[in-house]
Design an enzyme around this catalytic site. Structure first.
Site, PDB file in Angstrom:
ATOM      1  N   GLU A  20       0.806  -1.206   0.000  1.00  0.00           N
ATOM      2  CA  GLU A  20       0.000   0.000   0.000  1.00  0.00           C
ATOM      3  C   GLU A  20       0.837   1.251   0.000  1.00  0.00           C
ATOM      4  O   GLU A  20       1.935   1.287   0.539  1.00  0.00           O
ATOM      5  CB  GLU A  20      -0.864   0.030   1.256  1.00  0.00           C
ATOM      6  CG  GLU A  20      -2.101  -0.780   1.096  1.00  0.00           C
ATOM      7  CD  GLU A  20      -3.072  -0.483   2.218  1.00  0.00           C
ATOM      8  OE1 GLU A  20      -4.259  -0.707   2.000  1.00  0.00           O
ATOM      9  OE2 GLU A  20      -2.653  -0.023   3.281  1.00  0.00           O
ATOM     10  N   CYS A  76       3.289   8.131   1.903  1.00  0.00           N
ATOM     11  CA  CYS A  76       3.802   7.074   2.769  1.00  0.00           C
ATOM     12  C   CYS A  76       4.071   5.845   1.899  1.00  0.00           C
ATOM     13  O   CYS A  76       3.165   5.291   1.290  1.00  0.00           O
ATOM     14  CB  CYS A  76       2.746   6.779   3.838  1.00  0.00           C
ATOM     15  SG  CYS A  76       3.259   5.515   4.993  1.00  0.00           S
ATOM     16  N   CYS A  91       7.421  -8.166   6.614  1.00  0.00           N
ATOM     17  CA  CYS A  91       8.598  -7.695   7.342  1.00  0.00           C
ATOM     18  C   CYS A  91       9.078  -8.822   8.240  1.00  0.00           C
ATOM     19  O   CYS A  91       8.276  -9.546   8.827  1.00  0.00           O
ATOM     20  CB  CYS A  91       8.253  -6.475   8.185  1.00  0.00           C
ATOM     21  SG  CYS A  91       9.673  -5.812   9.091  1.00  0.00           S
ATOM     22  N   CYS A 118       7.892  -7.209  15.149  1.00  0.00           N
ATOM     23  CA  CYS A 118       7.424  -6.400  16.277  1.00  0.00           C
ATOM     24  C   CYS A 118       6.023  -6.896  16.634  1.00  0.00           C
ATOM     25  O   CYS A 118       5.198  -7.125  15.746  1.00  0.00           O
ATOM     26  CB  CYS A 118       7.392  -4.918  15.919  1.00  0.00           C
ATOM     27  SG  CYS A 118       9.019  -4.313  15.399  1.00  0.00           S
ATOM     28  N   CYS A 136       2.658  -5.100  15.525  1.00  0.00           N
ATOM     29  CA  CYS A 136       2.585  -4.693  14.117  1.00  0.00           C
ATOM     30  C   CYS A 136       2.044  -5.837  13.270  1.00  0.00           C
ATOM     31  O   CYS A 136       2.597  -6.938  13.279  1.00  0.00           O
ATOM     32  CB  CYS A 136       3.972  -4.292  13.621  1.00  0.00           C
ATOM     33  SG  CYS A 136       4.023  -3.972  11.850  1.00  0.00           S
ATOM     34  N   CYS A 145      -1.694   7.134   7.982  1.00  0.00           N
ATOM     35  CA  CYS A 145      -0.277   6.865   7.775  1.00  0.00           C
ATOM     36  C   CYS A 145       0.426   6.637   9.099  1.00  0.00           C
ATOM     37  O   CYS A 145       0.142   7.287  10.087  1.00  0.00           O
ATOM     38  CB  CYS A 145       0.360   8.034   7.037  1.00  0.00           C
ATOM     39  SG  CYS A 145       2.046   7.703   6.591  1.00  0.00           S
TER      40      CYS A 145
HETATM   41  N1  SAH Z   1       9.660  -0.778   9.724  1.00  0.00           N
HETATM   42  C1  SAH Z   1       9.749   0.606   9.937  1.00  0.00           C
HETATM   43  C2  SAH Z   1       8.789   1.428   9.101  1.00  0.00           C
HETATM   44  C3  SAH Z   1       7.398   0.896   8.892  1.00  0.00           C
HETATM   45  S1  SAH Z   1       6.334   0.893  10.270  1.00  0.00           S
HETATM   46  C4  SAH Z   1       9.609   0.941  11.401  1.00  0.00           C
HETATM   47  O1  SAH Z   1       9.256   0.051  12.183  1.00  0.00           O
HETATM   48  O2  SAH Z   1       9.906   2.072  11.765  1.00  0.00           O
HETATM   49  C5  SAH Z   1       5.871   2.593  10.424  1.00  0.00           C
HETATM   50  C6  SAH Z   1       5.437   2.979  11.845  1.00  0.00           C
HETATM   51  O3  SAH Z   1       4.147   2.404  12.144  1.00  0.00           O
HETATM   52  C7  SAH Z   1       6.401   2.442  12.900  1.00  0.00           C
HETATM   53  O4  SAH Z   1       6.704   3.411  13.871  1.00  0.00           O
HETATM   54  C8  SAH Z   1       5.601   1.299  13.472  1.00  0.00           C
HETATM   55  O5  SAH Z   1       6.050   0.977  14.738  1.00  0.00           O
HETATM   56  C9  SAH Z   1       4.189   1.833  13.443  1.00  0.00           C
HETATM   57  N2  SAH Z   1       3.185   0.778  13.646  1.00  0.00           N
HETATM   58  C10 SAH Z   1       3.253  -0.515  13.313  1.00  0.00           C
HETATM   59  N3  SAH Z   1       2.131  -1.176  13.698  1.00  0.00           N
HETATM   60  C11 SAH Z   1       1.336  -0.274  14.292  1.00  0.00           C
HETATM   61  C12 SAH Z   1       0.045  -0.349  14.897  1.00  0.00           C
HETATM   62  N4  SAH Z   1      -0.643  -1.486  14.949  1.00  0.00           N
HETATM   63  N5  SAH Z   1      -0.467   0.782  15.406  1.00  0.00           N
HETATM   64  C13 SAH Z   1       0.215   1.957  15.325  1.00  0.00           C
HETATM   65  N6  SAH Z   1       1.419   2.079  14.760  1.00  0.00           N
HETATM   66  C14 SAH Z   1       1.991   0.984  14.254  1.00  0.00           C
HETATM   67 FE1  SF4 Z   2       8.651  -4.431  10.603  1.00  0.00          FE
HETATM   68 FE2  SF4 Z   2       6.343  -3.638  11.632  1.00  0.00          FE
HETATM   69 FE3  SF4 Z   2       8.502  -3.790  13.189  1.00  0.00          FE
HETATM   70 FE4  SF4 Z   2       8.353  -1.842  11.317  1.00  0.00          FE
HETATM   71  S1  SF4 Z   2       7.021  -2.082  13.114  1.00  0.00           S
HETATM   72  S2  SF4 Z   2      10.109  -3.202  11.771  1.00  0.00           S
HETATM   73  S3  SF4 Z   2       7.212  -2.952   9.706  1.00  0.00           S
HETATM   74  S4  SF4 Z   2       7.482  -5.539  12.166  1.00  0.00           S
END
Ligand code: SAH
Ligand code: SF4
Length: 367
Positions: free
Chosen positions: A91, A104, A111, A115, A118, A344
């Site tokens: 996306e 974005c 990934c 995390c 996420c 975003c």
């Molecule tokens: N992998 C990179 C960039 C993509 S994620 C990173 O982790 O920074 C972009 C942002 O969205 C990150 O700060 C991530 O922690 C946040 N994010 C991921 N899942 C989320 C969720 N369920 N609710 C809110 N933010 C989230």
């Molecule tokens: Fe990967 Fe999601 Fe962690 Fe960003 S927040 S590094 S997209 S698992």
């Protein structure tokens, strides 16, 4: 297989033209046509000699991934879902504001960093995006948006995308070479000419790659912190076990020597009862004492079976005030494009169950 010209930066295109026996200025002309004019059809490149156009038609294409879905929400936020041949696609989201237009962009399908809050992390890693697939997201957005008035200001813009944030799907620094090449095209005056200060890479904290980015292509940096101590961060951002907070903070300080901005943005997803308590805010102040920074607090965006909950408004307020009272600049991420699941930064969460509920609804909306 024809060569996709979107896979090249200007240096790469010039080298490839060299192999065809063509001069560097021809590569520059074609680069302008592709990125500045948004032209994918060589026939329309009118100042290029016919013989070269024919050569290109035989050997090259300007190809972006097929668009499965494009939708604009009531507040002007626009979302594209691209078919990249695996999983359920990637996306891209455009957020228009009065003084800027932010895109974005995704860097990987899935990934590998897992995390726990996420949804992208939960779905696992599929593959890296190619340079063409990364820059193609900007190509599609820029050239489709410039034909319509801005939904916030009502004005037509020659270059509607003024800012890029690598905050879509994936960890940009885990797809280093392709991301750096694509960043180069974003910054190149012969292409999109974006300011380094307006292009942001967001990382979960891949320390060696942060150093390499500083050297190769210093742009604005956002670091996904999410926890103020190693015990907690080990649990919710597992890459912390490899690059713990002390190393991460040192890497942030090193990055700032080269960075186009004089601060790091720390992203902090607020998870109710997990990392949103006053003691966590106080620990953050201690942790980041030597790192010039701003905080971006993001309310957790829930997805099915996540095991986490959204923070209470009141805990967000208290948390923010503790940081602000200590002198920090704190933003709380606005929720935009909610009606199309495209806020975003919450994108990764929003696209979570792309295979299930959200996708089905999208298809219904698209129909
Ligand atoms: N992998 C990179 C960039 C993509 S994620 C990173 O982790 O920074 C972009 C942002 O969205 C990150 O700060 C991530 O922690 C946040 N994010 C991921 N899942 C989320 C969720 N369920 N609710 C809110 N933010 C989230
Ligand atoms: Fe990967 Fe999601 Fe962690 Fe960003 S927040 S590094 S997209 S698992």
């Amino acid at each position: 297989m024809p060569q996709n010209l979107l896979d090249f930066d200007l240096e790469g295109l010039t080298a490839w033209f060299g192999e065809l026996g063509e001069k560097p200025f021809r590569a520059r002309q074609v680069f302008h046509w592709v990125h500045q004019a948004g032209v994918a059809d060589f026939v329309q490149m009118t100042d290029i000699a016919k013989s070269l156009r024919e050569k290109l038609q035989q050997r090259a294409v300007v190809a972006v991934p097929a668009i499965n879905y494009a939708h604009t929400s009531a507040d002007g936020t626009r979302k594209w879902l691209f078919d990249v041949g695996v999983a359920n696609g990637i996306e891209t989201v455009f957020i228009p504001e009065e003084d800027r237009g932010t895109l974005c962009v995704s860097s990987q399908v899935g990934c590998a960093l897992e995390c726990t809050f996420c949804s992208t992390g939960r779905q696992g890693f599929n593959r890296n995006l190619t340079v063409a697939e990364i820059i193609g997201q900007l190509w599609v957005a820029q050239h489709s948006l410039k034909t319509e008035p801005n939904r916030t200001t009502g004005e037509m813009a020659e270059r509607p995308v003024s800012n890029v944030v690598m905050m879509g799907m994936g960890e940009p620094l885990a797809n280093f070479e392709n991301v750096v090449t694509a960043l180069g095209v974003m910054l190149d005056d012969h292409a999109y000419g974006l300011s380094r200060r307006r292009v942001t890479v967001s990382t979960s904290g891949l320390v060696p790659a942060m150093d390499r980015l500083a050297e190769r292509c210093p742009v604005a940096l956002a670091v996904s912190l999410h926890a103020p101590n190693d015990a907690l961060r080990d649990r919710i951002v597992p890459i912390n076990r490899k690059y713990p907070l002390r190393e991460l903070m040192a890497a942030c300080r090193r990055y700032l020597v080269h960075a186009p901005r004089d601060f790091i943005t720390f992203e902090y997803v607020m998870l109710a009862g997990v990392n949103d308590q006053p003691e966590h805010a106080r620990q953050l102040i201690e942790l980041t004492r030597d790192v010039p920074c701003k905080f971006n607090l993001i309310p957790f965006n829930p997805f099915p079976d996540s095991g986490y909950e959204k923070p209470r408004m009141e805990s967000m307020r208290v948390f923010r005030e503790i940081l602000q009272d200590a002198g920090y600049v704190v933003t709380t991420r606005k929720t935009r494009g909610d009606d199309i699941d495209a806020a975003c930064g919450q994108l990764a969460g929003k696209v979570a169950d792309r295979s299930g509920r959200v996708m089905k609804r999208m298809h219904k909306e698209a129909a």
